[in-house]
Design a protein around this motif. Structure first.
Motif, PDB file in Angstrom:
ATOM      1  N   ILE A 150       0.871  -1.180   0.000  1.00  0.00           N
ATOM      2  CA  ILE A 150       0.000   0.000   0.000  1.00  0.00           C
ATOM      3  C   ILE A 150       0.902   1.222   0.000  1.00  0.00           C
ATOM      4  CG2 ILE A 150      -1.743   1.303   1.291  1.00  0.00           C
ATOM      5  CD1 ILE A 150      -2.837  -1.301   2.362  1.00  0.00           C
ATOM      6  N   VAL A 151       0.832   2.007  -1.049  1.00  0.00           N
ATOM      7  CA  VAL A 151       1.751   3.127  -1.209  1.00  0.00           C
ATOM      8  C   VAL A 151       0.985   4.389  -1.570  1.00  0.00           C
ATOM      9  CG1 VAL A 151       3.619   1.592  -1.917  1.00  0.00           C
ATOM     10  CG2 VAL A 151       2.153   2.631  -3.665  1.00  0.00           C
ATOM     11  N   GLY A 152       1.698   5.504  -1.516  1.00  0.00           N
ATOM     12  CA  GLY A 152       1.071   6.772  -1.885  1.00  0.00           C
ATOM     13  C   GLY A 152       1.887   7.954  -1.429  1.00  0.00           C
ATOM     14  N   GLY A 160      -7.165  10.113   2.211  1.00  0.00           N
ATOM     15  CA  GLY A 160      -6.185   9.102   1.826  1.00  0.00           C
ATOM     16  C   GLY A 160      -5.693   8.291   3.008  1.00  0.00           C
ATOM     17  N   GLU A 161      -5.478   8.970   4.130  1.00  0.00           N
ATOM     18  CA  GLU A 161      -4.984   8.249   5.306  1.00  0.00           C
ATOM     19  C   GLU A 161      -6.051   7.310   5.867  1.00  0.00           C
ATOM     20  OE1 GLU A 161      -2.969  11.039   7.991  1.00  0.00           O
ATOM     21  OE2 GLU A 161      -2.225  12.015   6.177  1.00  0.00           O
ATOM     22  N   THR A 162      -7.299   7.772   5.826  1.00  0.00           N
ATOM     23  CA  THR A 162      -8.384   6.899   6.281  1.00  0.00           C
ATOM     24  C   THR A 162      -8.480   5.660   5.404  1.00  0.00           C
ATOM     25  OG1 THR A 162      -9.612   8.820   7.054  1.00  0.00           O
ATOM     26  CG2 THR A 162     -10.867   6.803   6.741  1.00  0.00           C
ATOM     27  N   VAL A 163      -8.411   5.853   4.088  1.00  0.00           N
ATOM     28  CA  VAL A 163      -8.513   4.731   3.165  1.00  0.00           C
ATOM     29  C   VAL A 163      -7.333   3.771   3.367  1.00  0.00           C
ATOM     30  CG1 VAL A 163      -8.402   4.044   0.734  1.00  0.00           C
ATOM     31  CG2 VAL A 163      -9.864   5.963   1.429  1.00  0.00           C
ATOM     32  N   ALA A 168      -5.625  -1.391   5.053  1.00  0.00           N
ATOM     33  CA  ALA A 168      -4.602  -2.192   5.721  1.00  0.00           C
ATOM     34  C   ALA A 168      -5.219  -3.011   6.849  1.00  0.00           C
ATOM     35  CB  ALA A 168      -3.493  -1.280   6.250  1.00  0.00           C
ATOM     36  N   THR A 169      -6.106  -2.383   7.612  1.00  0.00           N
ATOM     37  CA  THR A 169      -6.767  -3.093   8.709  1.00  0.00           C
ATOM     38  C   THR A 169      -7.543  -4.297   8.181  1.00  0.00           C
ATOM     39  OG1 THR A 169      -6.940  -1.147  10.123  1.00  0.00           O
ATOM     40  CG2 THR A 169      -8.581  -2.879  10.452  1.00  0.00           C
ATOM     41  N   SER A 170      -8.319  -4.053   7.155  1.00  0.00           N
ATOM     42  CA  SER A 170      -9.168  -5.121   6.636  1.00  0.00           C
ATOM     43  C   SER A 170      -8.344  -6.224   5.976  1.00  0.00           C
ATOM     44  CB  SER A 170     -10.164  -4.507   5.654  1.00  0.00           C
ATOM     45  OG  SER A 170     -10.929  -5.499   5.041  1.00  0.00           O
ATOM     46  N   GLY A 188       2.621   5.527   6.438  1.00  0.00           N
ATOM     47  CA  GLY A 188       2.433   5.423   7.879  1.00  0.00           C
ATOM     48  C   GLY A 188       1.039   4.925   8.230  1.00  0.00           C
ATOM     49  N   ALA A 189       0.040   5.453   7.515  1.00  0.00           N
ATOM     50  CA  ALA A 189      -1.349   5.038   7.779  1.00  0.00           C
ATOM     51  C   ALA A 189      -1.527   3.550   7.497  1.00  0.00           C
ATOM     52  CB  ALA A 189      -2.308   5.867   6.927  1.00  0.00           C
ATOM     53  N   ALA A 190      -0.855   3.047   6.472  1.00  0.00           N
ATOM     54  CA  ALA A 190      -0.974   1.631   6.128  1.00  0.00           C
ATOM     55  C   ALA A 190      -0.369   0.757   7.233  1.00  0.00           C
ATOM     56  CB  ALA A 190      -0.295   1.354   4.787  1.00  0.00           C
ATOM     57  N   HIS A 191       0.835   1.114   7.690  1.00  0.00           N
ATOM     58  CA  HIS A 191       1.444   0.334   8.778  1.00  0.00           C
ATOM     59  C   HIS A 191       0.550   0.353  10.016  1.00  0.00           C
ATOM     60  CE1 HIS A 191       5.137  -0.306   6.582  1.00  0.00           C
ATOM     61  NE2 HIS A 191       5.420   0.978   6.500  1.00  0.00           N
TER      62      HIS A 191
END
Lengths: 403, 403
Positions: A150-152, A160-163, A168-170, A188-191
């Protein structure tokens, strides 16, 4: 490319993924990982000429070994200085001291199926990593059996951070490992999203795994050290350069089954990661967003060009990344409007009912102008579907029928 | 489908778009437009049997004419009552009194190329309108030479209304007529966007063109009467029914070169309009939005299924709707990052520079480990591109080079 003039006597057979690496090979790889950037053409030419890491390192140190064309003598000088002042054992010791390890082809933890495709042929193309420094409890081979990158952009929006976090959670909750780059924003949001459900996540970084970069992600780095995995091609203590970020991106793409970009402006470094994923023929996905959001512009461009598949949910990501027959995304459940299923004549009959009062068969035939037998045929199913109900003097609309 | 038992003697040749409509044909069409809903199968069967509107109307009034199977006698009763109490002249008079008109095939204003494809064959399919009531200064034929339908949910968000308005403004500014349905939400925003630049816009409504529906759009209706065009199949004074909205949608799709949906939940009536556009083999487009917005869900579903082309700007809409070779959308201008164009070795050389000080050739060769001749070869283009500049003692990074 082989170098016809190179001495072949020193060569040992190149280690394959199947046989364990020798200690000499491991040390030579550590030395080369320090001396060269990942995609340095000089290293490519040396490895092509000498056939193995240990033969390459030995040739660099031995002034009597010829160097391939276009490999400057300064590499030899640098190698000798490095061997004297910073022999590879020091890097391996430094890695061990912080609980890290250096894995090479032939090690059980080396995901050869993931990384070998990086050897794309031409010497100017990105190479297979010479070795990888790892830090954290995850096993790299195991963790990359089912992995999604997951990149961006670092300059992400709340959207974007919410998505990124939600995806990542799901995905982590469905046993996917999340691969990203530890940067601010989407990475960071993905991790964090993966950690939110105790999932597996891997950060591929451009620095040594003991360097806190970016500074604001120290807590995230600590969490990766204790619960995830940090992966890097560079030895402990190495700082970041632009080139190392670009080289790092190819490792992100290589470690994952597929790559999804969440937000990206048209200049984002994530474009480089997607390019590597496409070269590796791994699926590339992009998330849409508001058309007036600059950080969605790059995603929309990828989708419009057909370079990325549009995805709007984690289950769609899993479906695209997944093996055939597994991980099928559920179509959004659309509870059908019962009226959608009605034929025109049934709608015509409903329109013929008075709004509040009941109507008998004659009145309905008159108002709808449908054949009497048609009205008689339609009333029972419309009653059963809840649009009309029997009432004194015939039938009347239910609440649903009036809606 | 022809009715073998029908008397053929009364038949006149069906009016074609090429020859002017007779007054009898116009009156019969007005009568049929009042009596039947647009897609009523009984009307379809009568027209198939009698071949023309005037023969059909005459047969309904003449009790000695046989009716086709499945056409109930109640139609005959209704037709005779209507002819007595509300002859078609009254509808045409009522239309003229408010400055409107009733156009039929053969009239110069009838856009036969747009509407004829609605005759899709099967009698259960939507029919070509029997006639159209028009109100407003635009010429329907001229205005539909270049037309785009902008549709979507009544329950739109600010985002959807902004997009609908902006698209309509930009398309109208490029001589596209905007077709929509006068509803709250996306429809209203589309009409307003066209008016904002004095553009052409057409509202296809489900009621008579003198009925204010929805009530809150009275100002918009007035504006369409004075500067645009209102189109309807139903005579003055007719109220709205669900069936009429569905039939109306097919006219929206038919009048436009292409249809774009801006926001749509999975149950929106706009789905019905898109279905008609696809049946007519006209391009269908959808605008993406935030994946967590329910009103973008329907759009994303259409795109994911391949049922709609994703569009993110008015110029993309024009490109998809436009004739080949015209109306090409400009790709978003991506000012290339100059570093993207640099080969790896140039990046390597830039990384070898000290951050603030200058470096001479020897230092650069040493630090970059590139061949001396390579460094010499790279410095002039890097200087010219503005990454480095000559300085006392060699070269140093410019601000761009440090970025």
């Amino acid at each position: 490319m082989t170098l016809a003039t190179a001495p072949m006597t020193d060569q040992e057979p190149p280690p394959s993924a199947a046989e364990p690496a020798s200690e000499a090979d491991r040390l030579a790889r550590a030395a080369l990982a320090r001396l060269f950037e990942a995609d340095d053409m000089a290293m490519g030419r040396l490895l092509d000429a000498y056939g193995s890491a240990s033969a390459t390192w030995a040739a660099l140190l031995d002034t009597s070994s010829p160097l391939p064309p276009k490999v400057t003598e300064s590499w030899r000088t640098a190698a000798r200085v490095q061997q004297k002042e910073h022999p590879p054992e020091r890097d391996l010791d430094a890695a061990r001291r912080v609980g890290g390890r250096f894995v090479v082809p032939g090690d059980a933890e080396w995901p050869d199926d993931r990384l070998a495709p990086l050897a794309l042929g031409a010497p100017s193309e990105p190479h297979v990593p010479i070795g990888l420094y790892l830090r954290g409890p995850l096993n790299l081979f195991e963790a990359t059996r089912r992995a999604i990158a997951i990149v961006g952009t670092r300059a992400s929006t709340d959207y974007g951070e919410t998505v990124a976090c939600d995806f990542a959670t799901s995905l982590a909750d469905h046993d996917w490992t999340i691969v990203s780059g530890l940067a601010y924003g989407v990475d960071g949001a993905a991790h964090k999203g993966a950690f939110a459900v105790g999932g597996s996540t891997i950060a591929v970084v451009a620095t040594g795994f003991d360097v806190t970069y970016p500074a604001g992600h120290k807590h995230l780095l600590d969490r990766l050290v204790s619960d995830g995995l940090i992966v890097t091609e560079k030895p402990p203590g190495t700082g970041a350069t632009r080139l190392r970020f670009l080289n790092r991106n190819r490792v992100i793409a290589a470690l994952a089954d597929a790559t999804v970009v969440v937000e990206m402006d048209v200049r984002s470094g994530a474009r480089n990661t997607l390019k590597h994923a496409r070269r590796l023929r791994r699926p590339v996905m992009a998330v849409p967003g508001p058309i007036d959001s600059p950080t969605s512009l790059g995603c929309h461009l990828e989708i419009r060009r057909g370079d990325a598949v549009m995805v709007t949910s984690a289950s769609e990501v899993a479906e695209v990344a997944g093996r055939i027959g597994e991980d099928l995304a559920a179509e959004p459940v659309v509870p059908p409007d019962p009226r959608d299923l009605l034929p025109t004549q049934a709608l015509q009959l409903l329109d013929a009912f008075p709004a509040q009062r009941s109507a008998d068969l004659d009145a309905l035939v008159e108002a709808s102008r449908l054949p009497r037998e048609e009205v008689e045929r339609l009333l029972p199913p419309l009653t059963q579907a809840g649009f009309v109900e029997p009432a004194s003097g015939g039938h009347r609309l239910t609440e649903q029928g009036r809606a």
